[in-house]
Design a protein around this motif. Structure first.
Motif, PDB file in Angstrom:
ATOM      1  N   ALA A  31       0.844  -1.204   0.000  1.00 53.66           N
ATOM      2  CA  ALA A  31       0.000   0.000   0.000  1.00 53.66           C
ATOM      3  C   ALA A  31       0.873   1.246   0.000  1.00 53.66           C
ATOM      4  O   ALA A  31       1.759   1.389   0.829  1.00 53.66           O
ATOM      5  CB  ALA A  31      -0.906  -0.004   1.223  1.00 53.66           C
ATOM      6  N   ASN A  32       0.611   2.152  -0.932  1.00 53.02           N
ATOM      7  CA  ASN A  32       1.454   3.344  -1.025  1.00 53.02           C
ATOM      8  C   ASN A  32       0.597   4.586  -1.241  1.00 53.02           C
ATOM      9  O   ASN A  32       0.057   5.137  -0.306  1.00 53.02           O
ATOM     10  CB  ASN A  32       2.493   3.165  -2.130  1.00 53.02           C
ATOM     11  N   GLY A  33       0.447   5.027  -2.497  1.00 59.03           N
ATOM     12  CA  GLY A  33      -0.246   6.274  -2.764  1.00 59.03           C
ATOM     13  C   GLY A  33      -1.706   6.256  -2.344  1.00 59.03           C
ATOM     14  O   GLY A  33      -2.408   5.263  -2.557  1.00 59.03           O
ATOM     15  N   LEU A  34      -2.158   7.364  -1.750  1.00 64.02           N
ATOM     16  CA  LEU A  34      -3.531   7.484  -1.280  1.00 64.02           C
ATOM     17  C   LEU A  34      -4.153   8.772  -1.796  1.00 64.02           C
ATOM     18  O   LEU A  34      -3.481   9.800  -1.907  1.00 64.02           O
ATOM     19  CB  LEU A  34      -3.580   7.514   0.250  1.00 64.02           C
ATOM     20  N   LYS A  35      -5.455   8.726  -2.080  1.00 57.81           N
ATOM     21  CA  LYS A  35      -6.186   9.932  -2.437  1.00 57.81           C
ATOM     22  C   LYS A  35      -7.653   9.753  -2.043  1.00 57.81           C
ATOM     23  O   LYS A  35      -8.345   8.859  -2.547  1.00 57.81           O
ATOM     24  CB  LYS A  35      -6.092  10.214  -3.930  1.00 57.81           C
ATOM     25  N   ASP A  63       3.547   4.174  -6.820  1.00 56.38           N
ATOM     26  CA  ASP A  63       3.931   5.098  -5.749  1.00 56.38           C
ATOM     27  C   ASP A  63       2.849   6.149  -5.533  1.00 56.38           C
ATOM     28  O   ASP A  63       2.002   6.010  -4.676  1.00 56.38           O
ATOM     29  CB  ASP A  63       5.273   5.748  -6.084  1.00 56.38           C
ATOM     30  N   GLY A  64       2.867   7.221  -6.328  1.00 55.86           N
ATOM     31  CA  GLY A  64       1.899   8.296  -6.149  1.00 55.86           C
ATOM     32  C   GLY A  64       0.747   8.207  -7.132  1.00 55.86           C
ATOM     33  O   GLY A  64       0.851   7.574  -8.175  1.00 55.86           O
ATOM     34  N   LEU A  65      -0.369   8.868  -6.801  1.00 57.35           N
ATOM     35  CA  LEU A  65      -1.494   8.945  -7.725  1.00 57.35           C
ATOM     36  C   LEU A  65      -2.189  10.290  -7.586  1.00 57.35           C
ATOM     37  O   LEU A  65      -2.228  10.861  -6.502  1.00 57.35           O
ATOM     38  CB  LEU A  65      -2.491   7.818  -7.484  1.00 57.35           C
ATOM     39  N   SER A  88       2.329   7.205 -10.610  1.00 57.28           N
ATOM     40  CA  SER A  88       3.778   7.056 -10.738  1.00 57.28           C
ATOM     41  C   SER A  88       4.229   5.745 -10.117  1.00 57.28           C
ATOM     42  O   SER A  88       3.625   5.251  -9.156  1.00 57.28           O
ATOM     43  CB  SER A  88       4.512   8.216 -10.055  1.00 57.28           C
ATOM     44  N   CYS A  89       5.259   5.175 -10.696  1.00 53.49           N
ATOM     45  CA  CYS A  89       5.948   4.025 -10.113  1.00 53.49           C
ATOM     46  C   CYS A  89       7.347   4.485  -9.718  1.00 53.49           C
ATOM     47  O   CYS A  89       8.060   5.087 -10.534  1.00 53.49           O
ATOM     48  CB  CYS A  89       6.038   2.866 -11.109  1.00 53.49           C
ATOM     49  N   ILE A 142       4.090  12.049  -6.811  1.00 48.35           N
ATOM     50  CA  ILE A 142       3.831  13.197  -7.675  1.00 48.35           C
ATOM     51  C   ILE A 142       2.858  14.195  -7.053  1.00 48.35           C
ATOM     52  O   ILE A 142       2.064  13.862  -6.180  1.00 48.35           O
ATOM     53  CB  ILE A 142       3.280  12.728  -9.027  1.00 48.35           C
ATOM     54  N   GLY A 143       2.937  15.458  -7.550  1.00 47.41           N
ATOM     55  CA  GLY A 143       1.980  16.498  -7.206  1.00 47.41           C
ATOM     56  C   GLY A 143       1.281  16.982  -8.464  1.00 47.41           C
ATOM     57  O   GLY A 143       1.845  16.916  -9.564  1.00 47.41           O
TER      58      GLY A 143
END
Length: 278
Positions: A165-169, A204-206, A217-218, A248-249
């Motif tokens: 579990a990584n990126g959260l939104k 990674d990010g979303l 992103s990975c 990412i932003g």
């Protein structure tokens, strides 16, 4: 309609748009940047950049938060120091929430002071953080495969068995999670729906870009455009250059993606182009 008219009608139709990233600028000189968060207060817009400044799993007090202008110029590199290995960030009601290894750090943005450090029980590697519309905070632990929830002054495990579990939104009543090679959607009852599967490296990010689409992103150096139906387009692949693409932003107003390169110690800005609305 005869075959000739059918052919003319077909070639007159617009070709399908293909999303692309156009590099705008790149700023070097960071200290292991892991995450970028776009912040706007009235007419003032700038970027928070978390800097690990050391090993990603070391409680060494060397990490911090830098401020970067949206034109790529450094605003304040030492805005806040003394963190351990700060990664994902989110803001809510004048507070910046930071996933810092085993603690959720809460920072008053106006004064740049830490107001609380809240340990998550048995946490190993807190990675990303998001806040919903009600002020409930969610924090991922990539190595524990869980998502914590911070509510009413306490942190507890909210979701288990989410591998990597990584990126959260948080969007409305749903939580989106980038985990391993998956993009998941979870409702407030904990029911999980798979949106996409098959990222070449661990996600990674979303960031949501509208119409149910996401940019993901990975960390290894890949960025994808993911449509609401789960199809994926590679926007960027910097693995051969050994340039990681971490958390990412996104600036929805100007369609600009901000990418921390982690091992490259830089932040790059890209404009998203090629969509149907462009």
């Amino acid at each position: 309609m005869n075959k000739y008219l059918t052919f003319l009608f077909w070639i007159a139709l617009p070709l399908s748009a293909a999303p692309q990233l156009e590099l705008l600028w790149q700023t070097d000189g960071f200290r292991v940047p892991e995450s970028v968060l776009v912040h706007q207060q009235q007419q003032d817009k700038f970027l928070f950049v978390s800097e690990i400044d050391g090993a990603g799993s070391a409680a060494d007090g060397e990490g911090g938060i830098a401020l970067l202008n949206t034109d790529g110029s450094m605003r304040v590199q030492n805005w806040l120091r003394g963190l351990n290995a700060p990664k994902g960030m989110a803001e809510y009601n004048g507070k910046l929430y930071v996933a810092d290894l085993t603690e959720l750090v809460i920072i008053d943005i106006e004064s740049a002071t830490v107001t609380a450090k809240i340990p998550a029980a048995d946490a190993v590697f807190l990675n990303d953080v998001t806040v919903d519309n009600n002020g409930v905070v969610y924090i991922s632990d990539t190595r524990k495969n869980v998502v914590y929830q911070y509510k009413d002054g306490a942190i507890s495990i909210w979701l288990e068995n989410i591998v990597a579990a990584n990126g959260l939104k948080a969007i409305g009543n749903e939580l989106y999670i980038a985990a391993a090679d998956l993009l998941l959607k979870v409702n407030k009852s904990g029911e999980i729906t798979q949106i996409a599967k098959g990222f070449a490296q661990r996600a990674d990010g979303l960031e949501p870009v509208g119409n149910g689409d996401f940019i993901v992103s990975c960390w290894a150096g890949i960025i994808y455009y993911v449509t609401a139906d789960g199809s994926m387009t590679t926007l960027l692949d910097t693995r051969q250059q050994k340039r990681n693409t971490a958390d990412i932003g996104w600036d929805p107003q100007h369609q600009i993606l901000y990418v921390p390169t982690f091992a490259g110690n830089s932040v790059a800005a890209y404009r998203l182009t090629g969509l149907a609305a462009d």
